[in-house]
Design an enzyme around this catalytic site. Sequence first.
Site, mmCIF file in Angstrom:
data_model
loop_
_atom_site.group_PDB
_atom_site.id
_atom_site.type_symbol
_atom_site.label_atom_id
_atom_site.label_comp_id
_atom_site.label_asym_id
_atom_site.label_seq_id
_atom_site.Cartn_x
_atom_site.Cartn_y
_atom_site.Cartn_z
ATOM 1 N N ARG A 129 0.619 -1.306 0.444
ATOM 2 C CA ARG A 129 0.139 -0.096 -0.276
ATOM 3 C C ARG A 129 1.362 1.251 -0.262
ATOM 4 O O ARG A 129 0.081 2.668 -1.186
ATOM 5 C CB ARG A 129 -1.065 -0.130 1.121
ATOM 6 C CG ARG A 129 -1.967 1.029 1.262
ATOM 7 C CD ARG A 129 -2.714 1.143 2.268
ATOM 8 N NE ARG A 129 -2.582 1.226 3.455
ATOM 9 C CZ ARG A 129 -3.271 0.898 4.793
ATOM 10 N NH1 ARG A 129 -4.315 0.156 4.348
ATOM 11 N NH2 ARG A 129 -2.790 1.139 6.405
ATOM 12 N N LYS B 200 -2.694 6.432 1.407
ATOM 13 C CA LYS B 200 -2.358 7.313 3.210
ATOM 14 C C LYS B 200 -2.004 7.718 2.914
ATOM 15 O O LYS B 200 -0.558 7.629 2.886
ATOM 16 C CB LYS B 200 -2.283 5.894 3.300
ATOM 17 C CG LYS B 200 -2.521 5.660 4.854
ATOM 18 C CD LYS B 200 -2.445 4.531 5.951
ATOM 19 C CE LYS B 200 -2.425 4.761 7.603
ATOM 20 N NZ LYS B 200 -3.386 5.178 7.552
ATOM 21 N N GLU C 251 -15.961 6.316 4.703
ATOM 22 C CA GLU C 251 -15.961 5.556 6.252
ATOM 23 C C GLU C 251 -15.275 6.726 7.267
ATOM 24 O O GLU C 251 -15.388 8.490 7.075
ATOM 25 C CB GLU C 251 -14.180 5.341 5.775
ATOM 26 C CG GLU C 251 -12.930 6.679 5.134
ATOM 27 C CD GLU C 251 -11.718 5.721 4.867
ATOM 28 O OE1 GLU C 251 -11.205 4.675 6.135
ATOM 29 O OE2 GLU C 251 -11.428 6.147 3.610
HETATM 30 N N1 PLP Z 1 -8.767 4.248 6.816
HETATM 31 C C1 PLP Z 1 -8.546 5.437 7.036
HETATM 32 C C2 PLP Z 1 -8.651 7.324 7.102
HETATM 33 C C3 PLP Z 1 -6.832 5.688 8.360
HETATM 34 O O1 PLP Z 1 -6.635 5.854 8.040
HETATM 35 C C4 PLP Z 1 -6.666 3.562 8.058
HETATM 36 C C5 PLP Z 1 -5.892 3.389 9.324
HETATM 37 O O2 PLP Z 1 -5.027 2.987 8.841
HETATM 38 C C6 PLP Z 1 -8.042 2.552 7.788
HETATM 39 C C7 PLP Z 1 -8.593 3.076 7.123
HETATM 40 C C8 PLP Z 1 -7.474 1.332 8.795
HETATM 41 O O3 PLP Z 1 -6.733 0.683 7.497
HETATM 42 P P1 PLP Z 1 -5.495 -0.610 8.284
HETATM 43 O O4 PLP Z 1 -6.755 -1.543 8.365
HETATM 44 O O5 PLP Z 1 -5.147 -0.998 6.867
HETATM 45 O O6 PLP Z 1 -4.717 -0.020 9.122
HETATM 46 C C1 COI Z 2 -3.971 3.439 11.564
HETATM 47 O O1 COI Z 2 -4.836 3.014 12.292
HETATM 48 O O2 COI Z 2 -3.146 2.479 11.238
HETATM 49 C C2 COI Z 2 -3.959 5.210 10.878
HETATM 50 O O3 COI Z 2 -3.263 5.548 10.683
HETATM 51 C C3 COI Z 2 -5.625 5.481 11.669
HETATM 52 C C4 COI Z 2 -4.385 7.011 12.562
HETATM 53 C C5 COI Z 2 -6.173 7.853 12.429
HETATM 54 C C6 COI Z 2 -3.936 6.857 13.626
#
Ligand code: PLP
Ligand code: COI
Length: 341
Positions: free
Chosen positions: A82, A184, A220
């Site tokens: 990612r 991200k 989200e």
């Molecule tokens: N959506 C957003 C905007 C996020 O910042 C995060 C955090 O990483 C997620 C979703 C969840 O992603 P992940 O499960 O890969 O941490």
């Molecule tokens: C994560 O879950 O790793 C994120 O980056 C979310 C952030 C809002 C702390």
Amino acid sequence: MEKKNIDWSNIGFGYIPTEKRYVSNFKDGAWDDGVLTEDATVQISECAGVLQYAQTVFEGLKAYTTENGQIVIFRPDLNAERLAQSAKRLEMPVFPEDRFIDAVVKVVEANEAYVPPYGSGATLYIRPYMFGSSSVIGVKPAQEYQFRVFATPVGPYFKGGAKPITIKVSDYDRAAPHGTGGIKAGLNYAMSLHAIVQAHEEGFDENMYLDAATRTKVEETGGANFLFVTKDNKVVTPKSDSILPSITRRSLVHVAKEYLGLEVEEREIYFDEVKDFAECGLCGTAAVISPVGRINDHGNVITFPSGMDEMGPVTKKLYETLTGIQMGRIEAPEGWIKVIK
Ligand code: PLP
Ligand code: COI
């Protein structure tokens, strides 16, 4: 290895500096070998691409101490992949995916004393990131970049841990159609700061963002994807190009189908449908699965049947299975767990 004297069970989601971090620089078209350093500061040009035009992307993953005392990380290959996608979208060089995993492993090993013990409720949050470090004044990509990884012990993202939270439907948009919502990038979070401060001032824990084009579909929150459960125990999760492809959500979809035998739908979800769901949760690395008890849409309040006291039953099963896999209590699918030591 003697652990640091930290009150693990009472830390929140904050920054506690650890001993070592990883740094690699990109210059003249190539990444250097990279080193671990004790220097927690960054020195860059006043005109660096990151400072002027927000050219920065990041990742988040965690290291866990398992029931039998091993230290493991969860699906780091997906974070590496990612970050590469995010970098490409912002015209940044890709940090090689094998080197990403290697850097994360090195940082966890070097900060072993900060990996919270099993059962403490805390974990070691790992933050890989990269940014344009050379000067740009015309709007264009930087020529030089820095990739870094640091780690910090964290507790629950939302105060109260597994207690249901209350969120509001935001008047702001998080991501534009055809924009950068699917990567991200720091800029997506800068966009959300005003909205989260307002939500907190109004007494809400988070924002629900709707799709920017029609404002009818669930996207989200500022830092997590949504999972809903229907009254007949189906797991439903939004599909959209402008939300982050959460690794936790993708893992939970697998857990729901393969471990719990539940039906899962990944599809567009209209806000109008939300009132009919039985359970709602936010999923992400930081959030794990945080139950949502209530959603306030400009005074119209949806309270899920699961209520404000505890997680709904399906959310709870998902939570227990996922954390069981991460903490070594439940056998993981092939390739999900990387043992560090
Ligand atoms: N959506 C957003 C905007 C996020 O910042 C995060 C955090 O990483 C997620 C979703 C969840 O992603 P992940 O499960 O890969 O941490
Ligand atoms: C994560 O879950 O790793 C994120 O980056 C979310 C952030 C809002 C702390």
